[in-house]
Design an enzyme around this catalytic site. Structure first.
Site, PDB file in Angstrom:
ATOM      1  N   LYS A 113       7.536 -11.213  -1.081  1.00  0.00           N
ATOM      2  CA  LYS A 113       8.320 -10.017  -0.770  1.00  0.00           C
ATOM      3  C   LYS A 113       7.722  -9.425   0.508  1.00  0.00           C
ATOM      4  O   LYS A 113       6.725  -8.713   0.483  1.00  0.00           O
ATOM      5  CB  LYS A 113       8.239  -9.011  -1.934  1.00  0.00           C
ATOM      6  CG  LYS A 113       9.087  -7.782  -1.701  1.00  0.00           C
ATOM      7  CD  LYS A 113       8.157  -6.641  -1.324  1.00  0.00           C
ATOM      8  CE  LYS A 113       8.829  -5.371  -0.960  1.00  0.00           C
ATOM      9  NZ  LYS A 113       9.316  -5.311   0.430  1.00  0.00           N
ATOM     10  N   GLY A 149      13.755  -6.849   0.112  1.00  0.00           N
ATOM     11  CA  GLY A 149      14.127  -5.564  -0.473  1.00  0.00           C
ATOM     12  C   GLY A 149      13.007  -4.568  -0.262  1.00  0.00           C
ATOM     13  O   GLY A 149      12.051  -4.838   0.468  1.00  0.00           O
ATOM     14  N   ASP A 150      13.130  -3.414  -0.918  1.00  0.00           N
ATOM     15  CA  ASP A 150      12.103  -2.391  -0.712  1.00  0.00           C
ATOM     16  C   ASP A 150      11.040  -2.443  -1.810  1.00  0.00           C
ATOM     17  O   ASP A 150      11.093  -3.282  -2.722  1.00  0.00           O
ATOM     18  CB  ASP A 150      12.743  -1.000  -0.583  1.00  0.00           C
ATOM     19  CG  ASP A 150      13.530  -0.594  -1.813  1.00  0.00           C
ATOM     20  OD1 ASP A 150      13.284  -1.157  -2.898  1.00  0.00           O
ATOM     21  OD2 ASP A 150      14.403   0.294  -1.686  1.00  0.00           O
ATOM     22  N   GLY A 151      10.088  -1.522  -1.704  1.00  0.00           N
ATOM     23  CA  GLY A 151       8.938  -1.544  -2.606  1.00  0.00           C
ATOM     24  C   GLY A 151       9.325  -1.297  -4.055  1.00  0.00           C
ATOM     25  O   GLY A 151       8.895  -2.028  -4.952  1.00  0.00           O
ATOM     26  N   GLY A 205      12.421  -1.504  -5.434  1.00  0.00           N
ATOM     27  CA  GLY A 205      13.424  -2.443  -5.947  1.00  0.00           C
ATOM     28  C   GLY A 205      12.881  -3.838  -6.201  1.00  0.00           C
ATOM     29  O   GLY A 205      13.317  -4.522  -7.138  1.00  0.00           O
ATOM     30  N   VAL A 206      11.939  -4.281  -5.364  1.00  0.00           N
ATOM     31  CA  VAL A 206      11.461  -5.668  -5.472  1.00  0.00           C
ATOM     32  C   VAL A 206       9.936  -5.733  -5.727  1.00  0.00           C
ATOM     33  O   VAL A 206       9.482  -6.428  -6.642  1.00  0.00           O
ATOM     34  CB  VAL A 206      11.815  -6.472  -4.193  1.00  0.00           C
ATOM     35  CG1 VAL A 206      11.222  -7.879  -4.256  1.00  0.00           C
ATOM     36  CG2 VAL A 206      13.322  -6.542  -4.010  1.00  0.00           C
ATOM     37  N   GLY A 207       9.164  -5.003  -4.925  1.00  0.00           N
ATOM     38  CA  GLY A 207       7.698  -5.072  -5.064  1.00  0.00           C
ATOM     39  C   GLY A 207       7.239  -4.655  -6.453  1.00  0.00           C
ATOM     40  O   GLY A 207       6.385  -5.318  -7.069  1.00  0.00           O
ATOM     41  N   CYS A 249      -5.268  -2.980  10.738  1.00  0.00           N
ATOM     42  CA  CYS A 249      -6.160  -2.520   9.655  1.00  0.00           C
ATOM     43  C   CYS A 249      -7.622  -2.579  10.093  1.00  0.00           C
ATOM     44  O   CYS A 249      -8.435  -1.803   9.607  1.00  0.00           O
ATOM     45  CB  CYS A 249      -5.927  -3.330   8.397  1.00  0.00           C
ATOM     46  SG  CYS A 249      -5.974  -5.092   8.670  1.00  0.00           S
ATOM     47  N   GLU A 255      -7.273   6.934   8.029  1.00  0.00           N
ATOM     48  CA  GLU A 255      -6.704   5.877   8.858  1.00  0.00           C
ATOM     49  C   GLU A 255      -5.449   6.416   9.542  1.00  0.00           C
ATOM     50  O   GLU A 255      -4.490   6.823   8.874  1.00  0.00           O
ATOM     51  CB  GLU A 255      -6.340   4.684   7.977  1.00  0.00           C
ATOM     52  CG  GLU A 255      -5.798   3.519   8.756  1.00  0.00           C
ATOM     53  CD  GLU A 255      -5.485   2.323   7.870  1.00  0.00           C
ATOM     54  OE1 GLU A 255      -4.813   2.504   6.853  1.00  0.00           O
ATOM     55  OE2 GLU A 255      -5.936   1.216   8.218  1.00  0.00           O
TER      56      GLU A 255
HETATM   57  P1  NAD Z   1       2.844  -0.144   2.202  1.00  0.00           P
HETATM   58  O1  NAD Z   1       1.801  -0.112   1.173  1.00  0.00           O
HETATM   59  O2  NAD Z   1       3.768   0.995   2.311  1.00  0.00           O
HETATM   60  O3  NAD Z   1       3.789  -1.412   2.011  1.00  0.00           O
HETATM   61  C1  NAD Z   1       3.282  -2.719   1.913  1.00  0.00           C
HETATM   62  C2  NAD Z   1       4.253  -3.560   1.108  1.00  0.00           C
HETATM   63  O4  NAD Z   1       4.284  -3.074  -0.223  1.00  0.00           O
HETATM   64  C3  NAD Z   1       5.692  -3.522   1.622  1.00  0.00           C
HETATM   65  O5  NAD Z   1       6.254  -4.811   1.477  1.00  0.00           O
HETATM   66  C4  NAD Z   1       6.350  -2.536   0.678  1.00  0.00           C
HETATM   67  O6  NAD Z   1       7.737  -2.721   0.532  1.00  0.00           O
HETATM   68  C5  NAD Z   1       5.630  -2.838  -0.629  1.00  0.00           C
HETATM   69  N1  NAD Z   1       5.634  -1.746  -1.611  1.00  0.00           N
HETATM   70  C6  NAD Z   1       5.800  -0.418  -1.385  1.00  0.00           C
HETATM   71  N2  NAD Z   1       5.734   0.257  -2.559  1.00  0.00           N
HETATM   72  C7  NAD Z   1       5.511  -0.659  -3.537  1.00  0.00           C
HETATM   73  C8  NAD Z   1       5.323  -0.578  -4.951  1.00  0.00           C
HETATM   74  N3  NAD Z   1       5.364   0.577  -5.600  1.00  0.00           N
HETATM   75  N4  NAD Z   1       5.068  -1.712  -5.637  1.00  0.00           N
HETATM   76  C9  NAD Z   1       5.004  -2.897  -4.996  1.00  0.00           C
HETATM   77  N5  NAD Z   1       5.195  -3.039  -3.659  1.00  0.00           N
HETATM   78  C10 NAD Z   1       5.441  -1.936  -2.937  1.00  0.00           C
HETATM   79  O7  NAD Z   1       2.084  -0.442   3.556  1.00  0.00           O
HETATM   80  P2  NAD Z   1       2.712  -0.575   4.999  1.00  0.00           P
HETATM   81  O8  NAD Z   1       3.139   0.786   5.419  1.00  0.00           O
HETATM   82  O9  NAD Z   1       3.709  -1.669   5.050  1.00  0.00           O
HETATM   83  O10 NAD Z   1       1.432  -1.082   5.839  1.00  0.00           O
HETATM   84  C11 NAD Z   1       0.506  -0.197   6.400  1.00  0.00           C
HETATM   85  C12 NAD Z   1      -0.789  -0.159   5.596  1.00  0.00           C
HETATM   86  O11 NAD Z   1      -1.246  -1.460   5.300  1.00  0.00           O
HETATM   87  C13 NAD Z   1      -1.927   0.494   6.345  1.00  0.00           C
HETATM   88  O12 NAD Z   1      -2.594   1.392   5.486  1.00  0.00           O
HETATM   89  C14 NAD Z   1      -2.846  -0.663   6.718  1.00  0.00           C
HETATM   90  O13 NAD Z   1      -4.168  -0.322   6.911  1.00  0.00           O
HETATM   91  C15 NAD Z   1      -2.644  -1.600   5.609  1.00  0.00           C
HETATM   92  N6  NAD Z   1      -2.925  -2.976   6.034  1.00  0.00           N
HETATM   93  C16 NAD Z   1      -4.062  -3.613   5.620  1.00  0.00           C
HETATM   94  C17 NAD Z   1      -4.342  -4.906   6.044  1.00  0.00           C
HETATM   95  C18 NAD Z   1      -5.570  -5.651   5.589  1.00  0.00           C
HETATM   96  O14 NAD Z   1      -5.623  -6.857   5.745  1.00  0.00           O
HETATM   97  N7  NAD Z   1      -6.562  -5.008   5.038  1.00  0.00           N
HETATM   98  C19 NAD Z   1      -3.471  -5.554   6.879  1.00  0.00           C
HETATM   99  C20 NAD Z   1      -2.327  -4.880   7.292  1.00  0.00           C
HETATM  100  C21 NAD Z   1      -2.061  -3.593   6.856  1.00  0.00           C
END
Ligand code: NAD
Length: 475
Positions: A170, A201-203, A205-207, A279, A379
């Site tokens: 996803k 999809g979004d978090g 709906g799919v995550g 990150c 961050e």
């Molecule tokens: P996010 O947590 O909002 O989303 C990440 C993914 O999770 C997306 O695909 C999103 O749709 C999904 N998601 C959202 N809510 C969910 C839920 N309740 N259940 C399951 N899945 C869900 O993060 P973002 O805004 O896409 O990315 C930015 C963040 O990611 C920053 O804090 C960054 O530091 C971190 N990051 C870390 C690394 C690393 O390797 N440590 C790498 C890249 C980004």
């Protein structure tokens, strides 16, 4: 080309049960340039069932077969270079040169690294007449963020496939097209039906349904700490394994014998590359108190050469941030920095002149930052440097480690013994001395609130394995 209302499940592109779509926005124009399926729990169910149906068969596949698959993926990935670059430039707003030289290359490198790791990887060890086996964990749910569309997905896909695990991916709904191209690559190469599934999809709906599905044995997640914590909570219901790559607030320590001009150049790139949406960004810059003024001058000289603008322009080295929410978040941090008493040295609030459309941010530098300030602890995920000072090495290390995060750390200077002392004193998983290039077989992951587990190369394969011991396996 940038419309894909279907999901890739069980080796075919199929309609989403939701019949709904999500518009994908180009952050440089603020306009939609494509649509994807807005998947739902029923799509996740189909994908997980498909992956579950073949997990035993794929677990038993030979290492040579999985090497062949990875070789095929590498060569088809190379064939799709132009498409991947175009997709990432549009969906992420990354400058076209970085899309080619950084994003495209990183994805490729991870597929190659996993393939090479299989050359020596020991899945089985004999102990007397017994055996210790490492076998693929089963169905893995892979959830990725938007900041490195090919890199984050390739890391997880390469590790899982090399291990022999089946997957449901996803990707971020902000940057889905690189992942859609990866699905086309896997399809072309003949990755067996059900081994790889993509649900867009979004978090919620799919995550969410993916991370709580009982047939999913492991969730490998990269993204924000908030989401990571929710996933871990869901996983605790049935004790799923979780692997988390989260955020960071990494220190960049400049030693007193460093060449200040070179150090400033390196430090600036650690906060402006990918518009600071990294990150492992080295966003807390630590400089000896006695060299503060000279260093600030060098930083100003460097940062004003950063060409912010249209990602399609090959002379540009910083594009917009991903979306309005991210833009507003960075603006808020810039306000807070000033309100808490840091000195604004460069940049600041608002958009750069002439870039009113698009989520563009001025590269920004603060000095007189205290490590307790919000801009030193949180961050920002934008091109904002916080300059802190230290009086001696012990203080530098203390400040560097005084954070809830522990993803990366950078040290820059000349005396090797001091560089090594600082590197080994930092509480973080990824350390870089004098910008030494990282090779793709090094483990990647964080201490403390930066995550759980390690990815890349053989460490990335280990993440998708369970350990089994069988007594009496030999006679
Ligand atoms: P996010 O947590 O909002 O989303 C990440 C993914 O999770 C997306 O695909 C999103 O749709 C999904 N998601 C959202 N809510 C969910 C839920 N309740 N259940 C399951 N899945 C869900 O993060 P973002 O805004 O896409 O990315 C930015 C963040 O990611 C920053 O804090 C960054 O530091 C971190 N990051 C870390 C690394 C690393 O390797 N440590 C790498 C890249 C980004």
């Amino acid at each position: 080309m940038f419309n894909q209302p279907k999901q890739y499940i069980n080796g075919a592109w199929v309609d989403s049960h939701s019949q709904e779509t999500i518009a994908v926005i180009n952050p440089a124009t603020e306009a939609a340039f494509g649509t994807i399926a807005k998947g739902n729990a029923q799509d996740v169910e189909d994908a997980v069932q498909a992956a579950n149906n073949v997990y035993l068969e794929f677990r038993h596949s030979s290492i040579d077969y999985r090497k062949q698959l990875l070789d095929g993926i590498v060569s088809e990935y190379e064939n799709r270079k132009a498409d991947l670059i175009e997709a990432m430039t549009l969906e992420l707003g990354t400058p076209v040169t970085a899309a080619e030289n950084v994003h495209y290359e990183m994805g490729l490198a991870h597929f190659k690294a996993a393939r090479d790791a299989l050359d020596d990887f020991q899945f089985q060890e004999r102990r007397g007449n017994n055996v210790v086996m490492k076998e693929a964990i089963g169905v893995a749910g892979l959830i990725t963020p938007w900041n490195f569309p090919t890199n984050q997905t390739a890391i997880k896909l390469a590790g899982a496939l090399a291990a022999g695990s089946t997957v449901v991916l996803k990707p971020s709904e902000e940057t889905p097209f690189a992942a859609i191209i990866l699905a086309e690559i896997f399809d072309k190469v003949g990755v067996p039906q059900g081994v790889f599934n993509l649900v867009n999809g979004d978090g919620m709906g799919v995550g969410n349904p993916l991370s709580e599905h009982p047939l999913v044995r492991m969730v490998s997640f990269t993204g924000s700490g908030n989401t990571g914590s929710k996933i871990m909570e869901k996983a605790s219901a049935d004790f799923k394994k979780v692997s988390l790559e989260l955020g960071g607030k990494s220190p960049f320590i400049i030693l007193d014998d460093a060449d200040l001009e070179a150090a400033a150049d390196a430090a600036v790139h650690k906060v402006v590359d990918n518009s600071g949406q990294v990150c492992i960004a080295g966003s807390r810059t630590l400089v000896p108190e006695s060299q503060k003024e000279a260093f600030i001058e060098q930083v100003k000289a460097k940062i004003q050469t950063i060409n912010v603008g249209d990602p399609q322009d090959s002379s540009v080295n910083m594009g917009p941030v991903i979306n309005e929410k991210q833009f507003n978040q960075v603006q808020e941090f810039i306000k807070i920095g000033q309100a808490e008493g840091a000195t604004l040295e460069f940049g600041g609030e608002g958009k750069p002149e002439g870039l009113e459309t698009g989520y563009y941010i001025k590269p920004t530098v603060f000095s007189n930052v205290d490590n307790t300030m919000t801009i030193a602890q949180e961050e920002i995920f934008g091109p904002v440097m916080s300059i802190l000072t230290y009086s001696d090495l012990d203080e530098a290390i203390k400040i560097a480690n005084d954070t809830k995060y522990g993803l990366a750390g950078y040290v820059y200077g000349k005396d090797m013994e001091t560089l090594q002392y600082v590197a080994t004193s930092l509480e973080a998983g990824v350390i870089e001395i004098n910008e030494a290039p990282r090779s793709w077989d090094l483990p990647f992951g964080g201490y403390k609130q930066s995550g759980i587990g390690r990815e890349w190369g053989d460490f990335g394969i280990e993440e998708f394995l369970e350990v089994k011991s069988i007594s009496g396996f030999f006679n």
